[in-house]
Structure formats: structure tokens, C-alpha cells
Write an enzyme that holds these catalytic residues in place. Structure first.
Site, short mmCIF file in Angstrom:
data_model
loop_
_atom_site.label_atom_id
_atom_site.label_comp_id
_atom_site.label_asym_id
_atom_site.label_seq_id
_atom_site.Cartn_x
_atom_site.Cartn_y
_atom_site.Cartn_z
N ASN A 168 0.80 -1.23 0.00
CA ASN A 168 0.00 0.00 0.00
C ASN A 168 0.84 1.28 0.00
O ASN A 168 0.40 2.31 -0.50
CB ASN A 168 -0.99 0.01 1.17
CG ASN A 168 -0.33 -0.22 2.51
OD1 ASN A 168 0.84 -0.60 2.60
ND2 ASN A 168 -1.07 0.02 3.58
N GLU A 265 4.47 -4.20 12.31
CA GLU A 265 3.42 -3.20 12.09
C GLU A 265 2.33 -3.91 11.30
O GLU A 265 2.47 -4.13 10.09
CB GLU A 265 4.00 -2.00 11.34
CG GLU A 265 3.12 -0.75 11.43
CD GLU A 265 2.06 -0.70 10.34
OE1 GLU A 265 0.90 -1.08 10.66
OE2 GLU A 265 2.37 -0.31 9.23
N CYS A 299 -3.67 0.61 6.88
CA CYS A 299 -3.85 -0.21 8.09
C CYS A 299 -4.43 0.56 9.26
O CYS A 299 -5.11 -0.01 10.11
CB CYS A 299 -2.52 -0.84 8.48
SG CYS A 299 -1.17 0.35 8.61
N GLU A 484 7.82 2.65 14.42
CA GLU A 484 8.49 3.25 13.28
C GLU A 484 8.22 4.75 13.34
O GLU A 484 7.22 5.20 13.88
CB GLU A 484 7.99 2.64 11.97
CG GLU A 484 8.34 1.17 11.88
CD GLU A 484 8.01 0.54 10.54
OE1 GLU A 484 8.93 -0.05 9.95
OE2 GLU A 484 6.85 0.62 10.11
#
Length: 510
Positions: A168, A265, A299, A484
Site C-alpha cells: 500500500n 506493524e 492499516c 516506526e
């Protein structure tokens, strides 16, 4: 060098690009696959035509890339932080200079609009700039001990890190994982998604052009088998994975066998709570941003929207009106606000969620159907009309599971914990824009109270999907662990060594 694939971008249009160059990169150059027998087609989402062939790397190729990375790490890790920073700043400059070309290639490969792709590329060079700024600040501590003895700590790199990306945000994720890794003195071997493999190698060429040692940023192509080889390799010190929960569990399991550090993640099913005292215009815009960016394939999207009953009718009316007006079509047109989904299976999966929602009692207020743009070249693309579902319950599939498509469910019970959002009035102002402090304390306290109660890694107040590189990003619960972005990520790409120095005689019991 990095210009090779990009040279054709200024004149390229949807349906015209074919990529024949190798997509692997190590030892400072693109590397042709040893065998072509397992090649997989990569499709252009807007047209459904084949964009290129992705050939998975086998065991020998993975080992060759990791050995190349390890050799580069031996050089890079011995450089001063400021020396590394200068090289990284040059990489950021090159990306900034070529942002339009990279964004166009990203949109062709991924299907997101050129408008979003340009923002993504800007996030990428900013990420590298940010961590370049931290590279020269990495330091330990000095601790005075009794008797004149002392100790100090050293912040040291991990070694060879592996990044496994999602489709994505192909270029963004490659930079988000590589920038902090390189700032800390590591090398990285990166495996992009098999569905969006094209732009990671562009980043590798840019790092090479900027002056990193050959092999410092390697790209290996492949799917699950290649990922498994990376996770099991003895020279890999850390794995950072972005993707689904089931795959994340497998990555953690494989990495645990040799006690590698892991950052995960993973997915989300985030709530967005809208109170009656909100600025309705902002809440509507926030809900659209929370659901329809990158065709809903994000997400942290706020796909479970909870609206206070008193404003429900006007909220739904405005959301549906604006959702119907979203221009869907060619991702390379500046006027388009929603492109195709990444693949035909993904499109069918999302349409299946809508169909299941209807069977379970949800009401479709708009969209949720395959969409065929008027442009003939887009008729084979993976488009659907953005969808708003009403009358949703917490036990419905569309509310419990991550759809990963342009579907908003109006329905806090979830196993995910990636993000959340709340819209409420944060300040009161009169017509002269004078602050009313009596309202301020009441409204802002509710916003902070809700934020504190959310079991999620990020909570947005009066906005959504704003993720500056300076802010840590990551999840709670099944949405993963580690972070992150932000300064804290340095801790996930480095390790501390303690050195104890005795200045006197040794005291011994023996």
C-alpha cells in the site's frame, strides 16, 4: 543510474509502461534473476495489464545479498554519524529532485492517485532527512563509580537488518525502515511486496548514487518463501515487517528461532468517535480521510465510525453526498481522488465483505459495487465505488475484520489497536474568535479522556491519518509491537553495550 527506469516517466501515461529491467539489487547494481521459471506477473491495477515480471529470489541469491550487506555494514558502521548523515542528506536531495518521476511510477505500480503518491514521496525524503539529523547525535552515558572507577555505554548498530514491506505504501515503507537503520550504522536487505516491487530498486539506486558503500541497501524480490529465507538467515540481526497479522505471527516465529529482534506493524480496525459538539464539517472531512485514502487500503484507517445520535442524520447525509462525489478513475489524472485497488483478488475480497455485510443486516447507503470508468483503457482495472454502510453491529464481519478497501462502517470491541480518533469541540470561540476558556477546559478534557482510554498506538483528535515522520507509529495488541518513525525508533535499530573501567586494584573473594 537511478534515472534508468525514471527517464520514461515524464511522457508515460496509464497503460503504456512496461518494465523489463531486473528488480533485484545488491553489490551496488541491479542483479538479473538466476532462473526465470518461477516468474510471477505484476499487474498495473488501473488497467489489469501486465506491468512486469517478478522473479522470486532463492536461497543462493538471498545469501549473496545478505553477504553483500554484511560487507557494506563493516564499512558503514565505522563511519562517524556526521559522515553517514551527509550521505543520507544527499539521498534525500536526489529523491526530492525526482519526486514527480518516482511518484508517477509509484502510482502506476500501486494504483494510488498521483496526488497521494506525490505526498508519499515527500514523506520519504523527509524521513531520510529526519534520521540523517539524528545520526550524529547517537551517544551513550558516562557513569561514575566508587573508588574512581567509571563505566560508559555505547550505542552500537545491530548489523544486517531485514525489511519486509507492504504494497500500500511501497516507497514510503522502504524509506521508513531504511532511514533509521542506516542512521544507526546498519545495513538493510529489503523485500518489497510481490504486488508492488518496482520502486524499491529505485531507492537502492539513489542510495548508491548518494555514496553509500555497495551493498548497504539491497533489494531482493519474492513472496513467502523468500521472506522465510531472510528470517532464518544466521547473519540477519533484526526483521522489521509490515503486513497482515497471520504473516506477522509467522515472521515472529521464524525470527525467534535465532532470537532476532523483531518489529511488527500489522493490521487495524480503528474506531472513529464523533461527538455532537464537533465541528460537523471537520468531522465529515476527517471521516472521509479516515476511510478512503489509498482506496481504503491503509492499516490505520478509522473504519468503525461511531456518531452521537443527535447529529446522526446530518452527518450521514453529508458523508454519503461527498462519498458519491469522489472522482474515481485514472490515478495519473490530477482530478482523480480514488484509483483502483491493488489487485483483482483484493477487489473481489472487498466486494465480498460488502455482500456479507448486507446478508448480516447492514444497509448500503452508497457504493460497494464494481466501477467501470468511462475511459476504455481502464475497463480491465480493479475499481469499485466507495461505500458507506449503516446499521452495523459489533458482531458483524464488516465491523470485526479488516476490510482493507474503501468501505466505511457506521457502528469498541476489537483485537486490533493500531489507531483511533475522536472529533469533539476543543475550544469555544465567539464570532470575534475570542476564546471562551470555560468551554475549553470541559471539551478538551473529554478529548484527552477518550484518547487515554483508547487501546491503540495512535489517537487523533479533530483530525485523522496525519502521521508526520517525527511521531512514533505502531500498534497495541494484535496490531504489533515496536515503533516506526520518531526518535524512539533509533532504539529499535541499535543496541547498548556497557563498558566498566576499574582504576584501582581488583578486590577479590578468592
Amino acid at each position: 543510474m537511478a534515472q534508468s527506469t525514471l527517464d520514461s516517466m515524464p511522457g508515460a501515461s496509464t497503460g503504456t509502461v512496461v518494465i523489463t529491467e531486473p528488480l533485484n539489487f545488491w553489490g551496488g547494481k541491479r542483479v538479473k534473476p538466476r532462473e526465470e521459471k518461477n516468474a510471477e506477473p505484476v499487474f498495473e491495477p488501473a488497467t489489469g495489464r501486465v506491468l512486469c515480471q517478478m522473479v522470486p529470489c532463492g536461497a543462493e541469491e538471498v545469501d549473496e545479498a545478505i553477504q553483500s550487506a554484511y560487507a557494506a555494514y563493516q564499512k558503514w558502521s565505522k563511519m562517524a554519524g556526521m559522515e553517514r548523515a551527509r550521505v543520507m542528506l544527499e539521498a534525500a536531495r536526489i529523491i526530492r529532485e525526482r519526486r514527480e518521476k518516482i511518484a508517477k511510477l509509484e502510482a502506476i505500480n500501486n494504483g494510488k492517485t498521483i496526488t497521494e503518491a506525490l505526498v508519499n514521496i515527500d514523506i520519504s525524503w523527509k524521513s531520510i532527512e529526519y534520521y540523517a539529523g539524528l545520526a550524529g547525535t547517537l551517544a551513550g552515558q558516562h557513569i561514575q563509580l566508587p573508588g574512581g572507577a567509571f563505566a560508559y555505554s555505547r550505542r552500537e548498530p545491530l548489523g544486517v537488518c531485514v525489511g519486509i514491506g507492504a504494497w500500500n505504501f511501497p516507497f514510503v515503507i522502504a524509506t521508513m525502515k531504511s532511514a533509521p537503520a542506516l542512521a544507526c550504522g546498519n545495513a538493510i536487505v529489503y523485500k518489497p511486496s510481490p504486488m508492488a516491487p518496482v520502486t524499491a530498486v529505485i531507492l537502492a539506486e539513489i542510495y548508491k548514487e548518494a555514496g553509500v558503500p555497495d551493498g548497504l541497501f539491497c533489494v531482493v524480490q519474492g513472496g513467502a518463501e523468500t521472506g522465510s529465507l531472510l528470517c532464518h538467515h544466521p547473519k540477519v540481526a533484526k526483521v522489521s515487517f509490515t503486513g497482515s497479522v497471520p504473516t506477522g505471527k509467522k515472521v515472529m516465529e521464524m525470527s525467534a528461532k535465532s532470537v532476532k529482534q523483531v518489529t511488527l506493524e500489522l493490521g487495524g480496525k480503528s474506531p472513529l468517535i464523533i461527538f455532537k459538539d464537533c465541528e460537523l464539517e471537520n468531522a465529515v472531512k476527517g471521516a472521509l480521510m479516515a476511510n478512503f485514502l489509498t482506496q481504503g487500503q491503509v492499516c490505520c484507517n478509522g473504519t468503525r465510525v461511531f456518531v452521537q445520535r443527535e447529529i446522526m442524520p446530518q452527518f450521514l447525509e453529508e458523508v454519503v453526498k461527498r462519498t458519491k462525489a469522489i472522482p474515481v478513475g485514472d490515478p495519473l489524472l490530477g482530478s482523480t481522488r480514488m484509483g483502483p485497488l491493488i489487485s483483482k483478488p483484493q477487489l473481489e475480497k472487498v466486494l465480498g465483505f460488502v455482500s456479507q455485510a448486507k446478508k448480516e443486516g447492514a444497509r448500503v447507503l452508497c457504493g460497494g459495487d464494481p466501477f467501470v470508468p468511462s475511459d476504455p483503457k481502464l475497463k480491465g482495472g480493479y475499481f469499485m465505488s466507495p461505500c458507506v454502510l449503516d446499521n452495523c453491529r459489533d458482531d458483524m464481519t464488516c465491523v470485526k475484520e479488516e476490510i482493507f478497501g474503501p468501505v466505511m462502517s457506521r457502528a469498541n470491541n476489537t483485537t486490533f489497536g493500531l489507531a483511533s480518533g475522536v472529533f469533539t469541540r476543543s475550544v469555544c470561540r465567539d464570532s470575534n474568535f475570542k476564546l471562551h476558556t470555560d468551554c475549553f477546559s470541559l471539551d478538551i478534557s473529554r478529548a484527552h479522556r477518550v484518547a487515554a482510554s483508547m487501546e491503540a498506538g495512535t489517537c487523533f483528535i479533530n483530525n485523522y491519518n496525519i502521521n508526520p515522520i517525527e511521531l512514533p507509529f505502531g500498534g497495541y495488541k494484535m496490531s504489533g509491537f515496536g515503533r516506526e518513525n520518531g526518535q524512539v525508533t533509533i532504539e529499535y535499530y541499535s543496541q547498548l553495550k556497557t563498558v566498566v573501567v576499574e582504576m584501582g586494584d581488583v578486590e577479590s573473594l578468592f
